[in-house]
Design an enzyme around this catalytic site. Structure first.
Site, PDB file in Angstrom:
ATOM      1  N   ARG A  24       0.806  -1.223   0.000  1.00  0.00           N
ATOM      2  CA  ARG A  24       0.000   0.000   0.000  1.00  0.00           C
ATOM      3  C   ARG A  24       0.836   1.268   0.000  1.00  0.00           C
ATOM      4  O   ARG A  24       0.430   2.297  -0.533  1.00  0.00           O
ATOM      5  CB  ARG A  24      -0.889   0.000   1.239  1.00  0.00           C
ATOM      6  N   ASP A  26       7.220 -22.746   7.080  1.00  0.00           N
ATOM      7  CA  ASP A  26       7.381 -22.719   8.530  1.00  0.00           C
ATOM      8  C   ASP A  26       8.854 -22.393   8.721  1.00  0.00           C
ATOM      9  O   ASP A  26       9.721 -23.211   8.398  1.00  0.00           O
ATOM     10  CB  ASP A  26       7.061 -24.090   9.135  1.00  0.00           C
ATOM     11  N   HIS A  27       9.147 -21.205   9.219  1.00  0.00           N
ATOM     12  CA  HIS A  27      10.545 -20.769   9.177  1.00  0.00           C
ATOM     13  C   HIS A  27      11.457 -21.640  10.040  1.00  0.00           C
ATOM     14  O   HIS A  27      12.670 -21.610   9.888  1.00  0.00           O
ATOM     15  CB  HIS A  27      10.680 -19.277   9.518  1.00  0.00           C
ATOM     16  N   LYS A  32      15.953 -23.445   9.585  1.00  0.00           N
ATOM     17  CA  LYS A  32      17.095 -23.409  10.505  1.00  0.00           C
ATOM     18  C   LYS A  32      17.988 -24.623  10.249  1.00  0.00           C
ATOM     19  O   LYS A  32      17.496 -25.755  10.171  1.00  0.00           O
ATOM     20  CB  LYS A  32      16.605 -23.422  11.955  1.00  0.00           C
ATOM     21  N   ASP A  62       0.269 -19.844  18.215  1.00  0.00           N
ATOM     22  CA  ASP A  62       1.415 -19.184  17.587  1.00  0.00           C
ATOM     23  C   ASP A  62       2.594 -20.142  17.385  1.00  0.00           C
ATOM     24  O   ASP A  62       3.331 -20.024  16.414  1.00  0.00           O
ATOM     25  CB  ASP A  62       1.829 -18.011  18.494  1.00  0.00           C
ATOM     26  N   HIS A  79       5.695 -24.719  14.564  1.00  0.00           N
ATOM     27  CA  HIS A  79       7.121 -24.931  14.861  1.00  0.00           C
ATOM     28  C   HIS A  79       7.359 -26.173  15.735  1.00  0.00           C
ATOM     29  O   HIS A  79       8.242 -26.984  15.460  1.00  0.00           O
ATOM     30  CB  HIS A  79       7.704 -23.712  15.583  1.00  0.00           C
ATOM     31  N   LYS A 106       7.048 -16.888  26.244  1.00  0.00           N
ATOM     32  CA  LYS A 106       7.685 -15.579  26.080  1.00  0.00           C
ATOM     33  C   LYS A 106       8.202 -15.140  27.449  1.00  0.00           C
ATOM     34  O   LYS A 106       7.692 -15.572  28.486  1.00  0.00           O
ATOM     35  CB  LYS A 106       6.656 -14.554  25.607  1.00  0.00           C
TER      36      LYS A 106
END
Ligand code: BG6
Length: 513
Positions: free
Chosen positions: A62, A198-199, A203, A256, A261, A361
């Site tokens: 945008r 899926d990052h 790895k 999340d 993961h 976290k």
């Protein structure tokens, strides 16, 4: 501490061929993901000689920008996030491949413009009409964007050209919505054209789980219920929600981190050896594990899962606010920032071997690791050594930030009497292979360009991951937590997470750095 024999560093460069000629269209090109990860990864690929010569990027977002503005912005972004100095000599030829189109994804007029720009870029860069679309956007746009480009024929493949779409998580917010999204996409494109990222699979150390298990003869024979007592997977983060309060408060740590993961880590650790490294052979075995995870009954959710939310506390030596005081988080939020659970895998290899997992976290350290704890020796000869002081053998796969593998075993403490101590044998990636600049996205982007889907999630895997999580979500939604916040920032989660293991006579292994 026992050390591996000294070895010269084997600084092995990445081998591989450049990807196919292609144009990458990034929807959401002005956003954070593009700046932090995609652009640095493309730059690293270019420097490693893995970007095709015939390659270009069309950024769509945008924000009002010209091609020139976009090129300036990417220079800033790469400089900030790449962690390496830009090489002026190669920068110009890299930057000249970037183009930009301003537009709103809700505006139907945008898509014919994408088509026109693509035709011109394809012609100018000889990219053979191979296009891949990277959706670095809010998930609400996934279906719409693919629908619009497909309607213009931009997903149509031919004998000599391919079209692919890359989608970032979240893939739905529960099993039902994941199914709906998959159905929507599969009406517009073939599974072979859909790359669900899926990052974690980007790895090195996650990919190394397969190398470690299947390229060595000595581990696989003991990799089962006869020798393994339990497995623990910890994904500890020190960060809070980092300005993502509005997303995170709707998601929570369970959605999340777990269906994606953590399920990847479990499936790679527990899968049977695939018959080949063909994408579907590997993913079939991963999917079988996800399907074999015992779905929890309501009662089991109460006894085998723990949720937490951090209160005010200390992180990296500084006072930090409670989750409920973070920006865009309601002051009475009941969203979890910590999850622990015990899963069982119903198959011959793993029956009765618990897999404990936890992620949260604002934990004391950033550390992701997998601990494989072996059964104790059946008979302890060393009568004068009290057995409870002997630690069981543990093999630890260190995923991040330390990358490596360590093995804990008992050894004689030097001296005239027989005393036993616990020692660690360590392998560190960096010591052997040096450090390569990497964001983790290099391999994944390169795989999109060569058409290798091994490290991408298939529709059935995504749904299987949600099937594990759905029963937990249902019980947690029906019974909102009453004791939040229940751990201070900077702690290893609530006490119930320790109880979960201690109840079974086991303990979490905490790495303090
Ligand atoms: C993302 C989550 O997918 O993974 C984030 O949305 C989390 O909340 C991140 O912080 C963790 O990734 P990494 O690579 O830092 O372990």
């Amino acid at each position: 501490m026992a050390q591996l024999a000294e070895r010269p560093v084997a600084n092995t460069p990445r081998v591989g061929k450049p990807g196919d000629p292609c144009v990458m269209v990034i929807f959401g090109a002005a956003g954070d993901l593009t700046a932090r990860l995609l652009l640095p990864a493309l730059y690293n690929l270019a420097r490693a000689g893995l970007l095709p010569k015939e390659f270009a990027v069309l950024g769509v977002a945008r924000a009002q920008m010209s091609d020139e503005d976009f090129r300036k912005k990417i220079r800033e972004d790469v400089k900030e996030y790449c962690g390496e100095c830009i090489e002026d000599s190669s920068w110009e030829s890299f930057a000249q491949r970037f183009y930009y189109l301003t537009g709103n994804f809700n505006d139907d007029n945008l898509y014919p413009q994408v088509k026109d720009r693509l035709a011109k870029i394809d012609h100018d860069h000889s990219t053979h009409q191979n296009f891949f679309y990277y959706l670095a956007t809010a998930p609400s746009f996934f279906g719409r964007i693919v629908e619009k480009i497909a309607a213009l024929g931009l997903m149509d493949q031919g004998n000599n050209h391919w079209r692919r779409v890359v989608i970032e998580k979240p893939f739905g917010h529960d099993l039902e919505s994941a199914k709906v999204l998959n159905q929507q996409l599969l009406k517009l494109a073939d599974e072979k054209q859909i790359y669900r990222i899926d990052h974690y699979l980007g790895k090195e150390t996650v990919q190394n789980i397969m190398a470690f298990r299947f390229a060595n003869g000595i581990f696989e024979p003991v990799w089962n219920r006869r020798y393994i007592d339990h497995v623990q997977i910890s994904v500890a983060e020190t960060v809070g929600v980092e300005g993502r309060g509005s997303y995170f408060d709707h998601a929570g740590t369970l959605r999340d981190m777990v269906p994606n993961h953590i399920m990847q880590l479990i499936s790679l650790t527990a899968m049977e050896p695939p018959i080949s490294f063909d994408a579907n052979a590997v993913r079939d075995e991963q999917a079988k594990i996800l399907h074999a995870i015992q779905p929890m009954s309501d009662q089991e959710v109460l006894t085998r899962t723990v949720r937490g939310q951090y209160g005010e506390g200390t992180a990296a030596g500084e006072r930090v606010p409670a989750y409920r005081a973070e920006a865009d988080v309601p002051p009475d939020s009941r969203t979890e920032t910590f999850v622990a659970m015990k899963l069982l895998i119903d198959n011959w290899r793993w029956a009765d071997v618990p897999f404990y997992l936890r992620t949260g976290k604002r934990m004391p350290v950033r550390n992701t690791h997998i601990v494989i704890q072996f059964r104790r020796a059946p008979f302890v000869l060393f009568r004068d050594t009290s057995v409870e002081h002997l630690m069981p053998n543990q093999l630890v796969l260190h995923i991040q930030p330390e990358e490596g593998i360590s093995l804990q075993f008992a050894a004689k403490v030097p001296g005239p009497v027989m005393r036993l101590g616990t020692v660690d044998m360590n392998f560190e990636y960096q010591q052997y292979f040096g450090k390569q600049p990497s964001t983790g996205y290099e391999r994944l982007l390169h795989d999109c360009m060569i058409g290798d889907q091994t490290l991408f999630q298939r529709a059935d895997m995504v749904e299987a991951g949600w099937s594990v999580v759905d029963p937990v979500l249902n019980v947690w939604t029906a019974l909102p937590p009453r004791n939040f916040p229940n751990y201070p920032a900077g702690a290893w989660g609530p006490k119930e997470a320790d109880d979960l293991m201690e109840h079974d006579g086991r303990h979490w292994r905490n790495f303090e750095q």
